[in-house]
Design an enzyme around this catalytic site. Structure first.
Site, mmCIF file in Angstrom:
data_model
loop_
_atom_site.group_PDB
_atom_site.id
_atom_site.type_symbol
_atom_site.label_atom_id
_atom_site.label_comp_id
_atom_site.label_asym_id
_atom_site.label_seq_id
_atom_site.Cartn_x
_atom_site.Cartn_y
_atom_site.Cartn_z
ATOM 1 C CE1 TYR A 1 -15.157 11.524 -15.882
ATOM 2 C CE2 TYR A 1 -14.270 11.475 -13.713
ATOM 3 C CZ TYR A 1 -15.127 11.002 -14.699
ATOM 4 O OH TYR A 1 -15.619 9.884 -14.185
ATOM 5 C CE LYS B 1 -11.558 7.512 -19.179
ATOM 6 N NZ LYS B 1 -11.406 7.503 -17.988
ATOM 7 C CG ASP C 1 -6.804 15.268 -16.777
ATOM 8 O OD1 ASP C 1 -5.963 14.309 -17.457
ATOM 9 O OD2 ASP C 1 -7.648 14.909 -16.090
ATOM 10 N NE ARG D 1 -2.489 0.793 3.520
ATOM 11 C CZ ARG D 1 -2.002 1.668 4.457
ATOM 12 N NH1 ARG D 1 -1.635 2.948 3.989
ATOM 13 N NH2 ARG D 1 -1.721 1.116 5.716
HETATM 14 N N1 PLP Z 1 -9.390 12.800 -16.248
HETATM 15 C C1 PLP Z 1 -10.176 12.697 -17.452
HETATM 16 C C2 PLP Z 1 -9.807 13.505 -18.667
HETATM 17 C C3 PLP Z 1 -11.067 11.700 -17.631
HETATM 18 O O1 PLP Z 1 -11.707 11.682 -18.661
HETATM 19 C C4 PLP Z 1 -11.287 10.890 -16.419
HETATM 20 C C5 PLP Z 1 -12.311 9.838 -16.535
HETATM 21 O O2 PLP Z 1 -12.882 9.792 -17.648
HETATM 22 C C6 PLP Z 1 -10.766 10.862 -15.342
HETATM 23 C C7 PLP Z 1 -9.751 12.005 -15.189
HETATM 24 C C8 PLP Z 1 -10.948 10.045 -14.181
HETATM 25 O O3 PLP Z 1 -10.128 9.049 -14.275
HETATM 26 P P1 PLP Z 1 -10.830 7.524 -13.683
HETATM 27 O O4 PLP Z 1 -11.843 7.188 -14.142
HETATM 28 O O5 PLP Z 1 -9.666 6.516 -14.110
HETATM 29 O O6 PLP Z 1 -10.796 7.840 -12.041
#
Ligand code: PLP
Length: 389
Positions: free
Chosen positions: A110, A207, A182, A58
């Site tokens: 997101y 992704k 991001d 962990r």
């Molecule tokens: N950032 C972006 C641009 C995303 O598209 C997503 C999820 O769709 C996330 C963060 C969150 O990721 P996770 O679903 O792996 O928690």
């Protein structure tokens, strides 16, 4: 050869890999939660930070987790990286470690990120501010008021707006604030935010990094100094990924460059084909010369990505009928996998927003977001043409 001077494809394959006594070509999967020591003194060396041995999974002190993190750091040209059990796990730790003076989110983000910023962080007394692209003139006022972290996605979801990372980093730095990007949509193949001046990069590794729609993970990359405070939050939020997930993600990263470049090429072909289609009102894609973000994308990106948003001539229901006729594109949220996916932002990522808020963000019922996979471009174009009728 110094690993720092190696190309990205070489680092995707080799960075961080450890070879065992049996000659494994990559790091084995250590499916262990704890590690034994030859003596109490040796254990204390690790517990007290004098040695960097394995200890407890962990904490991330596991060879499979560490191998993945060395690869993740290398791909974003970062000193350090931490892996997480999801993208939201990474963002939670980022905001708690670096957002406590206040977070400014630029542009669309997101849905989970927006929920955390508007509903959850304020419950902890953390102030947050959301600015859309056309409200950027308010950025300096907020920075002067002491907000400590600027957060943005570029390209954004789903309208693929492009933000100038270098310029925004400079504006944040004038006020002693940090910029976190991001980089999920672009991937390190297409965009390197740290090299452009950002302080931290965050990913939903679910992704493009994972790339096969078969794992959930996240990552944060940056300088050692900025990653260090994130470590404690991950440790005690308990959002370290399992060794099995780390091994699967390392496996996927070895093919990241070839996958993403092919997805870029397929997306470009699709965007160019749909621009001429009579039922398509608009194609939003940074690789099209007529797209407003194209000049900026051409300057800061090495490729334009595999995400294409189209707007068809029709409302939500007529657009759903187009989506329902797709055969190769699956109707699904998420993105970045080898299989092509189609989704209407109004039914998924932006479903929870009011009509007015969607309009403010330029999201319409006629929009279909395409995550372009690795199928043959002709087949994907054929599928879209038959669905558009
Ligand atoms: N950032 C972006 C641009 C995303 O598209 C997503 C999820 O769709 C996330 C963060 C969150 O990721 P996770 O679903 O792996 O928690």
């Amino acid at each position: 050869m110094d690993a720092k001077t190696q190309g990205l494809s070489t680092r995707c394959v080799h960075a961080g890999e450890g070879h065992d006594a049996h000659g494994s070509p990559h790091t084995p999967t250590y499916t262990t939660t704890t590690f034994a020591f030859p003596s109490t003194a040796a254990l204390l060396d690790v517990v007290e930070g004098r040695a960097s041995g394995s200890l407890y999974t962990r904490y991330g002190f596991n060879p499979t987790v560490r191998a993945l993190e060395a690869k993740l750091a290398s791909l974003e040209n970062a000193e350090a990286a931490l892996a997480f059990s999801s993208g939201m796990g990474a963002e939670s730790a980022l905001f708690l470690a670096h957002g406590r003076r206040g977070v400014i989110c630029l542009g669309d983000a997101y849905g989970g990120t927006l929920e955390m910023l508007t509903e959850q962080l304020p419950q902890l007394g953390i102030r947050t501010a959301l600015l859309l692209g056309h409200e950027m003139d308010r950025l300096d006022v907020l920075l002067a008021a002491g907000y400590g972290l600027v957060f943005l996605e570029t390209p954004t979801n789903p309208v693929l707006e492009i933000f100038d990372i270098a310029a925004i980093a400079a504006r944040a730095h004038v006020h002693g604030a940090r910029l976190a990007v991001d980089n999920t949509f672009a991937s390190p193949v297409n965009q390197q935010p740290l090299s452009l001046g950002a302080d931290l990069v965050v990913h939903s590794a679910t992704k493009y990094l994972g790339g096969h729609s078969d794992l959930t993970a996240g990552a944060i990359m940056g300088s050692r100094e900025l990653i260090e405070p994130v470590f404690g939050w991950r440790k005690n939020l308990g959002t370290t990924p399992s060794p099995e997930t780390c091994a699967l993600l390392s496996r996927s990263l070895r093919t990241l460059v070839v996958r993403v470049r092919q997805q870029n090429a397929n997306a470009q072909r699709i965007a160019e084909a749909l621009v001429r289609h009579p039922r398509v009102r608009r194609v939003l894609f940074p690789g099209l010369p007529g797209f407003p973000g194209h000049p900026m994308a051409a300057r800061q990106m090495a490729g334009f990505g595999g995400m294409v948003t189209i707007e068809v001539d029709g409302g939500t229901a007529q657009t759903a009928a187009v989506v329902d006729r797709l055969r190769l594109f699956a109707i699904a949220p998420s993105l970045g996998g080898v299989e092509s996916l189609a989704t209407q932002p109004v039914t998924t990522t932006h479903h929870g927003l009011s009509e007015g808020e969607r309009a403010r963000r330029g999201i319409t019922g006629g929009m279909i977001r395409l995550s372009v996979g690795l199928e043959d471009a002709e087949d994907l174009i054929g599928d879209l043409e038959q669905a558009l009728g």
